[in-house]
Design an enzyme around this catalytic site. Structure first.
Site, PDB file in Angstrom:
ATOM      1  N   LYS A 110     -17.719  93.342  11.054  1.00  0.00           N
ATOM      2  CA  LYS A 110     -18.787  93.949  10.267  1.00  0.00           C
ATOM      3  C   LYS A 110     -19.978  92.999  10.275  1.00  0.00           C
ATOM      4  O   LYS A 110     -19.919  91.921   9.682  1.00  0.00           O
ATOM      5  CB  LYS A 110     -18.275  94.196   8.849  1.00  0.00           C
ATOM      6  CG  LYS A 110     -19.314  94.642   7.845  1.00  0.00           C
ATOM      7  CD  LYS A 110     -18.672  94.755   6.471  1.00  0.00           C
ATOM      8  CE  LYS A 110     -19.692  95.000   5.388  1.00  0.00           C
ATOM      9  NZ  LYS A 110     -19.052  95.080   4.039  1.00  0.00           N
TER      10      LYS A 110
ATOM     11  N   GLU B 220     -14.579 104.608   3.499  1.00  0.00           N
ATOM     12  CA  GLU B 220     -14.291 103.340   2.816  1.00  0.00           C
ATOM     13  C   GLU B 220     -14.683 103.438   1.347  1.00  0.00           C
ATOM     14  O   GLU B 220     -15.821 103.810   1.036  1.00  0.00           O
ATOM     15  CB  GLU B 220     -15.076 102.219   3.501  1.00  0.00           C
ATOM     16  CG  GLU B 220     -15.136 100.925   2.726  1.00  0.00           C
ATOM     17  CD  GLU B 220     -16.242 100.003   3.221  1.00  0.00           C
ATOM     18  OE1 GLU B 220     -16.730  99.184   2.412  1.00  0.00           O
ATOM     19  OE2 GLU B 220     -16.623 100.095   4.400  1.00  0.00           O
TER      20      GLU B 220
END
Length: 206
Positions: free
Chosen positions: A128, A39
């Site tokens: 998340k 990411e």
């Protein structure tokens, strides 16, 4: 593919501050260490260029995404750069809907059960759990008792070799690793060494 990738290896590399000129080398050492999800937060230098470099240079079984995505416009830019995953610090419905409409995987940030249920209703693929250091394994266990079966929680923030095991026992699917794995100024060799340590901790905790 996201859930398949997490099943292979649940560690997500958060490369905040990554520069395009180092993306290839950093991406390669992480892939070689076993990471399969990378990411690039959008508050990094030229993040879309780094995303494109990673996507073009790493095998297809490595998922490339963007973090700190805050607007529908950024979602479109991530997709144009070849990104496949949208990671958010929050759960703005406009961004969630834009990501799903674009056909991208989605990992919004949640800090309460209300946010978790709302994000799942908007099509979130994984959640998340952020910031994880404010919650802990007990919160994970309580959440998973009421969230739909099969919900994937990914703690981010303060994850280390000492607390991985407790989180995994509580039922998480993986971890997001930030400055403990990579921060600006680290060489590819530095990152390789950190990645090796995290990978050993991951396998030991499982």
């Amino acid at each position: 593919m996201l859930k398949k990738t997490l099943a292979m290896n649940g560690l997500i590399a958060i490369l905040r501050g990554l520069r395009p000129e180092e993306a290839l080398a950093i991406g390669k050492v992480l892939y070689d260490a076993g990471f399969r999800t990378l990411e690039v937060p959008l508050n990094s230098p030229e993040p879309y260029t780094s995303i494109r470099i990673l996507r073009d240079s790493l095998p297809e079984d490595c998922l490339i995404g963007a973090g700190t995505v805050l607007s529908p416009e950024q979602v479109q830019q991530v997709k144009a750069a070849g990104g496949q995953l949208i990671v958010m610090p929050h759960s703005d419905p406009k961004v969630l809907r834009a990501a799903k409409a674009a056909g991208l995987y989605l990992a919004p940030g949640v800090a309460t059960p209300t946010e978790a249920f709302a994000a799942l209703a908007e099509g979130a693929d994984v959640l998340k759990l952020f910031p994880a250091e404010q919650m802990g394994p007990a919160v994970v266990k309580a959440w998973l008792a009421v969230l739909p079966a099969g919900t994937h929680l990914i703690p981010v923030g303060g994850i280390n070799a000492d607390n991985m095991g407790a989180f995994l026992q509580a039922g998480v699917s993986g971890f997001g690793l930030g400055s403990g794995l990579f921060k600006p100024g680290m060489t590819a060799a530095d990152v390789a060494e950190k990645a090796k340590g995290y990978m050993q901790a991951w396998h030991a905790a499982r």
